[in-house]
Design an enzyme around this catalytic site. Structure first.
Site, mmCIF file in Angstrom:
data_model
loop_
_atom_site.group_PDB
_atom_site.id
_atom_site.type_symbol
_atom_site.label_atom_id
_atom_site.label_comp_id
_atom_site.label_asym_id
_atom_site.label_seq_id
_atom_site.Cartn_x
_atom_site.Cartn_y
_atom_site.Cartn_z
ATOM 1 N N GLU A 117 0.843 -1.201 0.000
ATOM 2 C CA GLU A 117 0.000 0.000 0.000
ATOM 3 C C GLU A 117 0.877 1.249 0.000
ATOM 4 O OE1 GLU A 117 -2.513 1.530 -0.729
ATOM 5 O OE2 GLU A 117 -4.050 1.519 0.834
ATOM 6 N N ASP A 118 0.392 2.312 -0.617
ATOM 7 C CA ASP A 118 1.151 3.565 -0.631
ATOM 8 C C ASP A 118 1.137 4.240 0.740
ATOM 9 O OD1 ASP A 118 -1.576 4.103 -0.753
ATOM 10 O OD2 ASP A 118 -1.491 5.312 -2.561
ATOM 11 N N ASP A 159 -3.944 5.653 6.289
ATOM 12 C CA ASP A 159 -4.503 6.851 6.908
ATOM 13 C C ASP A 159 -5.442 6.394 8.031
ATOM 14 O OD1 ASP A 159 -4.951 9.752 6.753
ATOM 15 O OD2 ASP A 159 -6.870 9.299 5.854
ATOM 16 N N PHE A 208 -1.469 16.150 4.157
ATOM 17 C CA PHE A 208 -1.937 15.546 2.910
ATOM 18 C C PHE A 208 -0.780 15.601 1.924
ATOM 19 C CE2 PHE A 208 -4.005 15.164 -1.178
ATOM 20 C CZ PHE A 208 -4.774 14.049 -0.936
ATOM 21 N N ARG A 222 1.035 12.396 -9.299
ATOM 22 C CA ARG A 222 1.563 11.054 -9.034
ATOM 23 C C ARG A 222 3.006 10.900 -9.515
ATOM 24 N NH1 ARG A 222 -2.708 7.689 -7.552
ATOM 25 N NH2 ARG A 222 -4.686 8.042 -8.595
HETATM 26 P P1 5GP Z 1 -7.490 4.798 4.643
HETATM 27 O O1 5GP Z 1 -8.534 3.781 4.345
HETATM 28 O O2 5GP Z 1 -6.289 4.256 5.382
HETATM 29 O O3 5GP Z 1 -8.066 6.006 5.316
HETATM 30 O O4 5GP Z 1 -7.065 5.375 3.253
HETATM 31 C C1 5GP Z 1 -5.975 5.020 2.577
HETATM 32 C C2 5GP Z 1 -6.048 5.671 1.218
HETATM 33 O O5 5GP Z 1 -6.439 7.056 1.294
HETATM 34 C C3 5GP Z 1 -4.679 5.688 0.590
HETATM 35 O O6 5GP Z 1 -4.434 4.517 -0.119
HETATM 36 C C4 5GP Z 1 -4.756 6.913 -0.296
HETATM 37 O O7 5GP Z 1 -5.367 6.579 -1.513
HETATM 38 C C5 5GP Z 1 -5.669 7.846 0.451
HETATM 39 N N1 5GP Z 1 -4.861 8.786 1.243
HETATM 40 C C6 5GP Z 1 -4.777 8.849 2.586
HETATM 41 N N2 5GP Z 1 -3.934 9.822 2.980
HETATM 42 C C7 5GP Z 1 -3.471 10.386 1.843
HETATM 43 C C8 5GP Z 1 -2.545 11.460 1.586
HETATM 44 O O8 5GP Z 1 -1.950 12.092 2.468
HETATM 45 N N3 5GP Z 1 -2.318 11.733 0.276
HETATM 46 C C9 5GP Z 1 -2.925 11.068 -0.742
HETATM 47 N N4 5GP Z 1 -2.614 11.441 -1.972
HETATM 48 N N5 5GP Z 1 -3.786 10.058 -0.534
HETATM 49 C C10 5GP Z 1 -4.065 9.726 0.744
#
Ligand code: 5GP
Length: 187
Positions: A98-99, A102, A151, A164
């Site tokens: 995963e990138d 959050d 963010f 990206r």
């Molecule tokens: P989660 O389900 O953990 O809240 O969300 C994860 C996803 O939210 C990540 O894979 C990404 O797509 C998006 N996301 C969460 N934080 C960021 C951020 O700081 N920047 C970006 N570009 N995407 C984020």
């Protein structure tokens, strides 16, 4: 593009060193095993591409694409699989790549969905973690960087599908996303 960036948080060289380190640890941990690395699209595509080139054991690669539903500022944890894996994972050693993590809801959902398919093992690797944003406990086995609640964009991470391709991970100026309401759409 440059005028949208507040600061470079993780420069490309720092990312490269960390990805190399993660690749070495993963290679050691999975030595003698057949690994299936699963990238979560789209955000993880650059991280996965770099990570697998630092892994020295045999492996296969697959991708899964998801979208999460939510309000303007929060993901709901309801995740839809847009593109499923090409092959079954039963009996495989699966590493979910995963990138950024959050709230943790996306990864938690995916872990549960994939566990139900009976892999031999299932671990997670995230390049970036934002622990202060977590709303659910989620299993993170390999983590590159923990960052505060910024963010960020670049190195695969987008805002509205842009940025990206930036080689560094950067903090976006709040005015770029403020008012649009879609900061938390996953990518
Ligand atoms: P989660 O389900 O953990 O809240 O969300 C994860 C996803 O939210 C990540 O894979 C990404 O797509 C998006 N996301 C969460 N934080 C960021 C951020 O700081 N920047 C970006 N570009 N995407 C984020």
């Amino acid at each position: 593009m440059k005028e949208d960036i507040e600061e470079v948080l993780l420069p490309a060289e720092k990312i490269r060193d960390k990805v190399r380190e993660l690749g070495q640890v993963i290679s050691r941990d999975y030595a003698g095993k057949d690994l299936l690395a699963v990238g979560i699209l789209k955000g993880a595509f650059i991280f996965l591409a770099d990570l697998v080139r630092e892994i020295t054991i045999p492996l296969e690669i697959d991708f899964i694409a998801v979208s999460s539903y939510g309000t303007a500022t929060e993901t709901s944890g309801v995740v839809r699989i847009l593109k499923d894996l090409d092959s079954p994972i039963e009996g495989r050693h699966v590493l979910l790549v995963e990138d950024i993590v959050d709230t943790g809801l996306t990864l938690k959902y995916l872990l549960e969905a994939l566990k139900a398919r009976n892999p031999l093992s299932l671990r997670t690797c995230a390049l970036v973690d934002k622990p202060s944003r977590r709303v659910t406990e989620v299993q993170l086995d390999y983590v590159g960087f923990s960052i505060p609640d910024y963010f960020v964009v670049g190195y695969g991470l987008d805002f509205a599908q842009k940025y990206r391709h930036l080689p560094d991970i950067c903090v976006l100026k709040p005015e770029v996303y403020q008012g649009t309401g879609d900061k938390n759409e996953r990518g």
